[in-house]
Structure formats: C-alpha cells, structure tokens
Design a protein around this motif. Structure first.
Motif, PDB file in Angstrom:
ATOM      1  N   ASP A 217       0.833  -1.211   0.000  1.00 16.75           N
ATOM      2  CA  ASP A 217       0.000   0.000   0.000  1.00 16.75           C
ATOM      3  C   ASP A 217       0.861   1.252   0.000  1.00 16.75           C
ATOM      4  OD1 ASP A 217      -2.350  -1.498   0.143  1.00 16.75           O
ATOM      5  OD2 ASP A 217      -2.526  -1.312   2.328  1.00 16.75           O
ATOM      6  N   ASN A 218       1.859   1.278   0.877  1.00 15.19           N
ATOM      7  CA  ASN A 218       2.697   2.478   1.025  1.00 15.19           C
ATOM      8  C   ASN A 218       3.555   2.725  -0.219  1.00 15.19           C
ATOM      9  OD1 ASN A 218       1.608   2.705   3.587  1.00 15.19           O
ATOM     10  ND2 ASN A 218       3.339   1.705   4.603  1.00 15.19           N
ATOM     11  N   LEU A 219       4.092   1.651  -0.791  1.00 22.72           N
ATOM     12  CA  LEU A 219       4.888   1.805  -2.011  1.00 22.72           C
ATOM     13  C   LEU A 219       4.030   2.256  -3.188  1.00 22.72           C
ATOM     14  CD1 LEU A 219       7.237  -1.309  -1.742  1.00 22.72           C
ATOM     15  CD2 LEU A 219       7.933   1.093  -1.624  1.00 22.72           C
ATOM     16  N   LEU A 220       2.817   1.741  -3.271  1.00 19.67           N
ATOM     17  CA  LEU A 220       1.899   2.168  -4.332  1.00 19.67           C
ATOM     18  C   LEU A 220       1.566   3.652  -4.192  1.00 19.67           C
ATOM     19  CD1 LEU A 220      -0.524  -0.886  -4.552  1.00 19.67           C
ATOM     20  CD2 LEU A 220       0.793   0.069  -6.449  1.00 19.67           C
ATOM     21  N   ALA A 221       1.346   4.086  -2.958  1.00 21.45           N
ATOM     22  CA  ALA A 221       1.020   5.495  -2.724  1.00 21.45           C
ATOM     23  C   ALA A 221       2.173   6.407  -3.124  1.00 21.45           C
ATOM     24  CB  ALA A 221       0.662   5.710  -1.252  1.00 21.45           C
ATOM     25  N   GLU A 222       3.405   5.893  -3.046  1.00 23.35           N
ATOM     26  CA  GLU A 222       4.581   6.654  -3.445  1.00 23.35           C
ATOM     27  C   GLU A 222       4.889   6.498  -4.934  1.00 23.35           C
ATOM     28  OE1 GLU A 222       7.913   6.714  -0.308  1.00 23.35           O
ATOM     29  OE2 GLU A 222       6.918   4.802   0.046  1.00 23.35           O
ATOM     30  N   GLY A 223       4.136   5.658  -5.627  1.00 22.46           N
ATOM     31  CA  GLY A 223       4.377   5.437  -7.042  1.00 22.46           C
ATOM     32  C   GLY A 223       5.629   4.644  -7.335  1.00 22.46           C
ATOM     33  N   LYS A 224       6.058   3.809  -6.395  1.00 23.27           N
ATOM     34  CA  LYS A 224       7.317   3.089  -6.544  1.00 23.27           C
ATOM     35  C   LYS A 224       7.169   1.668  -7.058  1.00 23.27           C
ATOM     36  CE  LYS A 224       9.907   5.737  -3.085  1.00 23.27           C
ATOM     37  NZ  LYS A 224      10.666   5.674  -1.806  1.00 23.27           N
ATOM     38  N   ILE A 225       5.947   1.150  -7.113  1.00 25.40           N
ATOM     39  CA  ILE A 225       5.758  -0.210  -7.612  1.00 25.40           C
ATOM     40  C   ILE A 225       4.582  -0.274  -8.577  1.00 25.40           C
ATOM     41  CG2 ILE A 225       6.695  -1.220  -5.499  1.00 25.40           C
ATOM     42  CD1 ILE A 225       3.835  -2.059  -4.754  1.00 25.40           C
ATOM     43  N   VAL A 226       4.545  -1.344  -9.329  1.00 25.59           N
ATOM     44  CA  VAL A 226       3.442  -1.612 -10.246  1.00 25.59           C
ATOM     45  C   VAL A 226       2.289  -2.222  -9.450  1.00 25.59           C
ATOM     46  CG1 VAL A 226       2.742  -3.062 -12.192  1.00 25.59           C
ATOM     47  CG2 VAL A 226       5.004  -1.984 -12.182  1.00 25.59           C
ATOM     48  N   PRO A 227       1.049  -1.797  -9.680  1.00 26.64           N
ATOM     49  CA  PRO A 227      -0.080  -2.455  -8.998  1.00 26.64           C
ATOM     50  C   PRO A 227      -0.081  -3.949  -9.322  1.00 26.64           C
ATOM     51  CG  PRO A 227      -0.797  -0.430 -10.043  1.00 26.64           C
ATOM     52  CD  PRO A 227       0.600  -0.683 -10.532  1.00 26.64           C
ATOM     53  N   MET A 228      -0.139  -4.754  -8.273  1.00 29.47           N
ATOM     54  CA  MET A 228      -0.072  -6.201  -8.461  1.00 29.47           C
ATOM     55  C   MET A 228      -0.936  -6.922  -7.443  1.00 29.47           C
ATOM     56  SD  MET A 228       3.731  -7.048  -6.863  1.00 29.47           S
ATOM     57  CE  MET A 228       4.536  -5.581  -7.525  1.00 29.47           C
ATOM     58  N   ILE A 229      -1.258  -8.155  -7.753  1.00 36.00           N
ATOM     59  CA  ILE A 229      -1.901  -9.062  -6.810  1.00 36.00           C
ATOM     60  C   ILE A 229      -0.786  -9.821  -6.096  1.00 36.00           C
ATOM     61  CG2 ILE A 229      -3.334 -11.145  -6.627  1.00 36.00           C
ATOM     62  CD1 ILE A 229      -4.835 -10.094  -9.139  1.00 36.00           C
ATOM     63  N   ILE A 230      -0.954 -10.032  -4.793  1.00 36.99           N
ATOM     64  CA  ILE A 230       0.008 -10.837  -4.041  1.00 36.99           C
ATOM     65  C   ILE A 230      -0.724 -12.030  -3.450  1.00 36.99           C
ATOM     66  CG2 ILE A 230       1.700 -10.903  -2.177  1.00 36.99           C
ATOM     67  CD1 ILE A 230       2.010  -7.889  -2.429  1.00 36.99           C
ATOM     68  N   ALA A 231      -0.388 -13.224  -3.932  1.00 36.85           N
ATOM     69  CA  ALA A 231      -0.998 -14.460  -3.431  1.00 36.85           C
ATOM     70  C   ALA A 231      -0.059 -15.083  -2.410  1.00 36.85           C
ATOM     71  CB  ALA A 231      -1.255 -15.429  -4.581  1.00 36.85           C
ATOM     72  N   MET A 232      -0.592 -15.355  -1.228  1.00 35.24           N
ATOM     73  CA  MET A 232       0.212 -15.913  -0.137  1.00 35.24           C
ATOM     74  C   MET A 232      -0.337 -17.285   0.241  1.00 35.24           C
ATOM     75  SD  MET A 232       0.519 -12.282   1.923  1.00 35.24           S
ATOM     76  CE  MET A 232      -1.050 -11.668   1.267  1.00 35.24           C
ATOM     77  N   PRO A 233       0.115 -18.333  -0.449  1.00 36.02           N
ATOM     78  CA  PRO A 233      -0.390 -19.682  -0.181  1.00 36.02           C
ATOM     79  C   PRO A 233       0.355 -20.337   0.969  1.00 36.02           C
ATOM     80  CG  PRO A 233       1.159 -19.762  -1.983  1.00 36.02           C
ATOM     81  CD  PRO A 233       1.061 -18.310  -1.578  1.00 36.02           C
ATOM     82  N   ASN A 234      -0.151 -21.472   1.400  1.00 32.04           N
ATOM     83  CA  ASN A 234       0.538 -22.284   2.397  1.00 32.04           C
ATOM     84  C   ASN A 234       1.482 -23.231   1.659  1.00 32.04           C
ATOM     85  OD1 ASN A 234       1.378 -23.903   4.477  1.00 32.04           O
ATOM     86  ND2 ASN A 234      -0.626 -24.793   4.912  1.00 32.04           N
ATOM     87  N   ASN A 235       2.789 -23.027   1.822  1.00 37.18           N
ATOM     88  CA  ASN A 235       3.745 -23.908   1.142  1.00 37.18           C
ATOM     89  C   ASN A 235       4.258 -25.019   2.055  1.00 37.18           C
ATOM     90  OD1 ASN A 235       5.061 -21.590   2.396  1.00 37.18           O
ATOM     91  ND2 ASN A 235       6.991 -22.339   1.579  1.00 37.18           N
ATOM     92  N   GLN A 236       3.581 -25.201   3.199  1.00 37.39           N
ATOM     93  CA  GLN A 236       3.867 -26.358   4.052  1.00 37.39           C
ATOM     94  C   GLN A 236       3.069 -27.532   3.491  1.00 37.39           C
ATOM     95  OE1 GLN A 236       5.872 -26.113   6.832  1.00 37.39           O
ATOM     96  NE2 GLN A 236       6.074 -23.902   6.861  1.00 37.39           N
ATOM     97  N   VAL A 237       3.751 -28.519   2.952  1.00 46.86           N
ATOM     98  CA  VAL A 237       3.056 -29.669   2.376  1.00 46.86           C
ATOM     99  C   VAL A 237       3.448 -30.977   3.063  1.00 46.86           C
ATOM    100  CG1 VAL A 237       2.689 -28.603   0.117  1.00 46.86           C
ATOM    101  CG2 VAL A 237       4.813 -29.864   0.554  1.00 46.86           C
ATOM    102  N   ILE A 238       4.526 -30.911   3.843  1.00 45.78           N
ATOM    103  CA  ILE A 238       5.019 -32.049   4.622  1.00 45.78           C
ATOM    104  C   ILE A 238       5.405 -31.516   5.998  1.00 45.78           C
ATOM    105  CG2 ILE A 238       6.929 -33.705   4.868  1.00 45.78           C
ATOM    106  CD1 ILE A 238       5.056 -34.598   2.765  1.00 45.78           C
ATOM    107  N   HIS A 239       5.141 -32.273   7.045  1.00 48.19           N
ATOM    108  CA  HIS A 239       5.557 -31.861   8.388  1.00 48.19           C
ATOM    109  C   HIS A 239       7.043 -31.517   8.362  1.00 48.19           C
ATOM    110  CE1 HIS A 239       6.352 -31.809  12.675  1.00 48.19           C
ATOM    111  NE2 HIS A 239       5.061 -31.971  12.932  1.00 48.19           N
ATOM    112  N   ARG A 240       7.382 -30.338   8.893  1.00 46.99           N
ATOM    113  CA  ARG A 240       8.754 -29.852   8.771  1.00 46.99           C
ATOM    114  C   ARG A 240       9.770 -30.779   9.438  1.00 46.99           C
ATOM    115  NH1 ARG A 240      12.919 -29.058   7.479  1.00 46.99           N
ATOM    116  NH2 ARG A 240      14.040 -27.156   6.941  1.00 46.99           N
ATOM    117  N   ASN A 241       9.337 -31.548  10.424  1.00 47.48           N
ATOM    118  CA  ASN A 241      10.263 -32.453  11.110  1.00 47.48           C
ATOM    119  C   ASN A 241      10.235 -33.875  10.561  1.00 47.48           C
ATOM    120  OD1 ASN A 241      11.313 -30.483  12.800  1.00 47.48           O
ATOM    121  ND2 ASN A 241       9.773 -30.821  14.385  1.00 47.48           N
ATOM    122  N   ASP A 242       9.543 -34.062   9.443  1.00 49.46           N
ATOM    123  CA  ASP A 242       9.577 -35.368   8.773  1.00 49.46           C
ATOM    124  C   ASP A 242      11.021 -35.631   8.316  1.00 49.46           C
ATOM    125  OD1 ASP A 242       9.546 -37.277   6.476  1.00 49.46           O
ATOM    126  OD2 ASP A 242       7.387 -37.202   6.757  1.00 49.46           O
TER     127      ASP A 242
END
Length: 394
Positions: A217-242
């Motif tokens: 939001d702040n970078l867009l307001a300053e005109g420093k980035i291109v408007p974009m979608i940011i997808a934040m998925p869960n990349n945990q697919v296996i128990h980390r201690n497996d």
C-alpha cells in the motif's frame, strides 16, 4: 465445480491512526507505537504492563511470577539487536514482579520470549502475540519518531481475502491469502507475486508478521511499484520435522502450485495469465522452494526472489534451468538477498547460488544488508527495498 469459502478480512479503505496521537495497548487503532503506553494502562486480562517501549528506545519488560526462581529474556532477533551473546536476566522485586530494562534498540519489530525457570514462554501480558505453526512468541515494536515503512499509513489500502479451497493434491482443505491493490478493477489485468513463507510459518505469516499488504500500500502510494496481486499460499506440504522432508516436499509443492494454487488465482482474479505476469518468492524454506521448485517452473514464472536461502550445489538442484541456452532471456528479475547478521547461517548457500548464477551469466541482484539476521526484520526490508520495486517493470 469446487465449493470455495472466502473471507474478506481487511477492508479496502482501512485508514491508520493519525501520527503522534497517544499510543496505547488497547488495540483501538492500528497504532504505529502500540507499546509506548502513554496512558499507563494494563492490557485487558493482564496484570502488569509488558513490554513498555520508551521514546529513548529503551524497553522495560515485566512478569509477575512470585514463585519463579529465574526469569530471562531470550530470542534470536532481540538478542542480536541488543548485541547480547547470552539470555538477559530479570531482577525480582519484593512484590513478586520480575523487571528488566534494556536498550536502546533500533526501531523495528523484534521476536522475543521469556525463559521462566528454563521454559520458553510468550510474554503473557503482551497483546501482540505471534501466530504461526510453532510455539508461541511475542512481538516487540520499537517505534521511531514517526511511522515506519511497514506501518498502516493514511493512504489508500488494498484488500486481503482468505480463501479456503480443497486440494486434490494434498487431499484436504487448504488456505491462501490474496492481496488486491487499492482500486482493484476486474476489467484490468494484474501481474501476480506468489509469496511463500518459511518453516513453521502459516499462510498468514507474510500478512501478520511480514506486513506485506501495508508495505505494498505504502509503495503504491509513493508510485514506486506496479499495482499487483500478491498471493500468499501455504507452502507447508510435509511436516517440517519429517525425516524425508526435503525429498518429499519439492515434488508435492510443485504439483500443488501447478494444479491448485496458480489455477485458483487465475480463475478467481483478473490476472496476466502468462509467465511474464508471474513472480515467485519466499523466505527461508520459501526461498528454497523458490529455487528448487520455481526454477523448475520457468514456464510459469519469469521473476524470482530467494530470501535468506540458497543451495550449495545449484546446478545439481536445477540442472534444466542452468542448462537452458535461453535462460538469460527468460529471467526478468532475480533477487538473492539476506540479512547482514545471517552470513554464518545461510550465507554459504546464498553465496553459492549467487556464484552459480554469475557463472551461467544470469543477470540477478545479490544483496546483503540491514541490521537483522534470519528474521522478519530482514524479510520486510528485502520486500520493501528490493523485491516489490523491481517486479514487472518490463
């Protein structure tokens, strides 16, 4: 047709508190100095004020534990900022309240815990408690004289939607958070950044601890980035201690990415549906996924961000990527970035990845900086200073 549940969790025009108002722990506004506690009010449900952040950047921690024998401050980020090589002990008062004043510390947000008779606990009086796929922790917000680049400012704000979808790959219900920029127009086409978490992170990590939406939001307001979608998925697919985590996770996550995550975003949002309109980046394990999986998906992505990660033998990890005679033309932007305090942790892996890219003549940015180590202070900085401003510029 899949049944999709979506929850809009952040309004499109959420405005922050005006600067320089009395700060408090009451969570009335999205305050940029929430632990200044000008009103000296004990948090609801608490029994002492902790932490209390002073304008000289010193911090006072308190814990009422009359039966305890030893209380200490611990946590990599806070100890690094204090330049402390060992846990810092509290002093017990006659009323059973343990107190510790430290600092000054540079303004930032730091993770910490208390050690209560040797047991690590979250600060029970701190209302800013971390939410993740690991034991609880607390956040310390050391404010400056004005809001920081990661704070909620009085600018137009985008929205974040929580999606719950069924994954045929992983045979269960999954979640993903999707940020759309302020003024999102379904009639326009937007590029998409797929932003991944690290070990022990949930899909909400980049929103809650990383503050990715506020930074955008702040970078867009300053005109420093291109408007974009940011997808934040869960990349945990296996128990980390497996014990076979590494061997299992790459194939599964690539399949989840190709069959579920990217198709879902393209189906529900107005996206640029080609590799030029997609980037993938992640921190720690997510940076590892960006390299191990993202480099194998050059048909899906043209830009990459490897944050606090890397591999000692990149050519063996991604032989097709490094053998591709046209790979130089296919990469639009590639960042290998890490904090100045983590050179002895992931530094060799990042350096080896940088060297392999150099050897192959693949243009990329190699950045080491900031005051942090393997922590959110580093990842917020890399997102703000390097990754977002350089994506989708062509």
């Amino acid at each position: 047709m899949q049944k999709i549940k979506s929850f809009l969790i952040l309004p499109a025009l959420l405005l922050a508190a005006a600067p320089f108002v009395a700060a408090q722990q009451a969570n009335v506004n999205l305050d940029w100095a929430p632990q200044k506690n000008t009103e000296k009010l004990v948090p609801y449900g608490g029994n002492v004020i902790s932490p209390e952040v002073h304008d000289d950047h010193t911090i006072t921690f308190r814990l009422k534990a009359p039966d305890a024998h030893k209380v200490e401050l611990t946590g990599g980020p806070v100890l690094l900022a204090l330049k402390a090589k060992e846990n810092v002990p509290f002093i017990k008062g006659s009323d059973g309240t343990w107190t510790l004043t430290v600092g000054p510390m540079k303004p930032n947000i730091y993770v910490y815990r208390f050690l209560l008779d040797g047991v690590a606990i979250a600060d029970p009086n701190n209302t800013l408690t971390g939410t993740s796929n690991q034991p609880g922790y607390s956040n310390l917000v050391v404010h400056d004289s004005k809001p920081a680049y990661y704070d909620a400012l009085n600018v137009p704000h985008g929205s974040i939607t929580r999606h719950i979808y069924h994954s045929a790959v992983l045979n269960g219900e999954r979640e993903m958070f999707v940020y759309t920029p302020p003024g999102y127009d379904p009639k326009k086409k937007y590029p998409v950044l797929y932003l991944l978490g690290g070990s022990g992170e949930l899909a909400s990590g980049w929103m809650l601890d990383g503050r990715a939406n506020l930074i955008a939001d702040n970078l867009l307001a300053e005109g420093k980035i291109v408007p974009m979608i940011i997808a934040m998925p869960n990349n945990q697919v296996i128990h980390r201690n497996d014990p076979d985590h590494l061997q299992k996770t790459y194939k599964l996550f690539e399949e989840e990415l190709r069959k579920q995550i990217v198709p879902f975003v393209d189906a529900h949002y107005s996206t640029v549906k080609d590799r030029k309109g997609r980037a993938i980046s992640g921190l720690s394990m997510g940076g590892r996924h960006t390299e191990a999986v993202g480099f194998n998906a050059i048909d899906l992505f043209s830009s990459f961000g490897i944050l606090s990660a890397g591999d000692l033998e990149p050519e063996k990890l991604n032989p097709a990527f490094f053998a591709d005679p046209k790979i130089k033309e296919k990469v639009d932007y590639l960042l290998v970035g890490l904090g100045s305090g983590e050179l002895d942790f992931v530094g060799k892996r990042s350096a080896a990845t940088h060297a392999a890219l150099d050897k192959a003549g693949i243009k990329h940015e190699y950045f080491i900086g900031g005051e942090g180590a393997h922590d959110w202070g580093t990842w917020r900085l890399l997102l703000h200073d390097k990754l977002l401003p350089n994506l989708f510029k062509k």
